[in-house]
Motif scaffolding. Structure first.
Motif, PDB file in Angstrom:
ATOM      1  N   GLU A 190       0.841  -1.188   0.000  1.00 38.50           N
ATOM      2  CA  GLU A 190       0.000   0.000   0.000  1.00 38.50           C
ATOM      3  C   GLU A 190       0.881   1.244   0.000  1.00 38.50           C
ATOM      4  OE1 GLU A 190      -0.718   0.126   4.854  1.00 38.50           O
ATOM      5  OE2 GLU A 190      -2.307   0.671   3.451  1.00 38.50           O
ATOM      6  N   GLY A 191       0.271   2.357  -0.308  1.00 34.34           N
ATOM      7  CA  GLY A 191       1.014   3.617  -0.310  1.00 34.34           C
ATOM      8  C   GLY A 191       1.725   3.833  -1.626  1.00 34.34           C
ATOM      9  N   GLY A 192       2.768   4.620  -1.581  1.00 33.98           N
ATOM     10  CA  GLY A 192       3.473   4.978  -2.792  1.00 33.98           C
ATOM     11  C   GLY A 192       2.651   5.972  -3.589  1.00 33.98           C
ATOM     12  N   LYS A 193       3.135   6.306  -4.760  1.00 34.35           N
ATOM     13  CA  LYS A 193       2.418   7.241  -5.626  1.00 34.35           C
ATOM     14  C   LYS A 193       2.548   6.789  -7.063  1.00 34.35           C
ATOM     15  CE  LYS A 193       6.372  10.437  -5.829  1.00 34.35           C
ATOM     16  NZ  LYS A 193       6.838  11.818  -5.608  1.00 34.35           N
ATOM     17  N   SER A 194       1.495   7.020  -7.821  1.00 39.38           N
ATOM     18  CA  SER A 194       1.550   6.757  -9.248  1.00 39.38           C
ATOM     19  C   SER A 194       2.142   7.979  -9.929  1.00 39.38           C
ATOM     20  CB  SER A 194       0.152   6.460  -9.795  1.00 39.38           C
ATOM     21  OG  SER A 194      -0.687   7.582  -9.591  1.00 39.38           O
ATOM     22  N   PHE A 195       2.478   7.862 -11.194  1.00 41.82           N
ATOM     23  CA  PHE A 195       3.106   8.986 -11.873  1.00 41.82           C
ATOM     24  C   PHE A 195       2.933   8.861 -13.372  1.00 41.82           C
ATOM     25  CE2 PHE A 195       6.147   5.615 -11.749  1.00 41.82           C
ATOM     26  CZ  PHE A 195       6.829   5.688 -12.958  1.00 41.82           C
TER      27      PHE A 195
END
Length: 201
Positions: A190-195
């Motif tokens: 979970e978490g992180g970021k898309s880009f």
């Protein structure tokens, strides 16, 4: 269904960035092993292809996990103690390949090493993850939209293993350390970021 350790499930084509992925003590212990002057490296002429349109490049690599033979590194016992917690955090249920790469600056300009897929024949839940072990202006670039991910210490990039990508060499440091994980998993942390096209990423 609610779980105590929720995870995300992603469709084809996902990309996620996680900064400060590992606890500092875990990350520093792994980095200390890999950057030790006595760590064994294998010379490779051409990072992906032996002939490249931008001229010859070379790199050093260390295969830690082979898809058929498992742990193959001469430092397997020492490295496994560091890699197993990463496997757990990535939700790896079948490791396919783990390889450390040492990129060497050969020119004062960025050199593209060639777009590729790490494992050509793999199921839909094949993942690639890249753990950056130091800071540099070298980066990982995706073929579809040219989106770059810069090298940042303790940054983990996780993406659909079918996405074509390449390493682009650094110009600001003599060497660049990364660890490349290829594995099967139906979920990611979970978490992180898309880009997408964020040149400051």
């Amino acid at each position: 269904m609610t779980t105590s350790n929720p995870t995300y499930f992603y469709e084809k084509g996902f990309r996620r960035i996680y900064d400060d992925f590992l606890p500092p003590e875990m990350f520093n212990a792994l980095k200390t092993v890999v950057t030790d002057p006595d760590f064994p490296w294998t010379f490779r002429l051409g990072v992906v292809h032996r002939k490249q349109r931008n001229g010859p490049t070379f790199g050093l690599s260390h295969l830690a996990w082979h898809p058929l033979y498992g742990a193959v590194s001469p430092l397997r016992d020492q490295l496994y103690d560091h890699l197993y917690p990463v496997f757990q955090k990535l939700f790896v249920y079948v490791p396919m390949r783990v390889k450390f790469n040492l990129g060497v600056k050969v020119r004062d300009k960025h050199i593209e090493t060639g777009h590729h897929i790490d494992v050509m024949t793999a199921p839909s839940n094949f993942r690639t993850a890249i753990l950056y072990l130091d800071d540099s202006n070298g980066y990982t670039q995706f073929e579809a939209d040219k989106a770059p991910v810069k090298s940042k210490s303790n940054r983990m990039l996780i993406f659909d293993g079918q996405l074509r990508h390449q390493a682009v060499t650094q110009t600001d440091t003599d060497v660049r350390y990364v660890c490349n994980f290829n594995y099967l998993s139906d979920k990611i942390p979970e978490g992180g970021k898309s880009f997408d096209l964020d040149l400051d990423t």
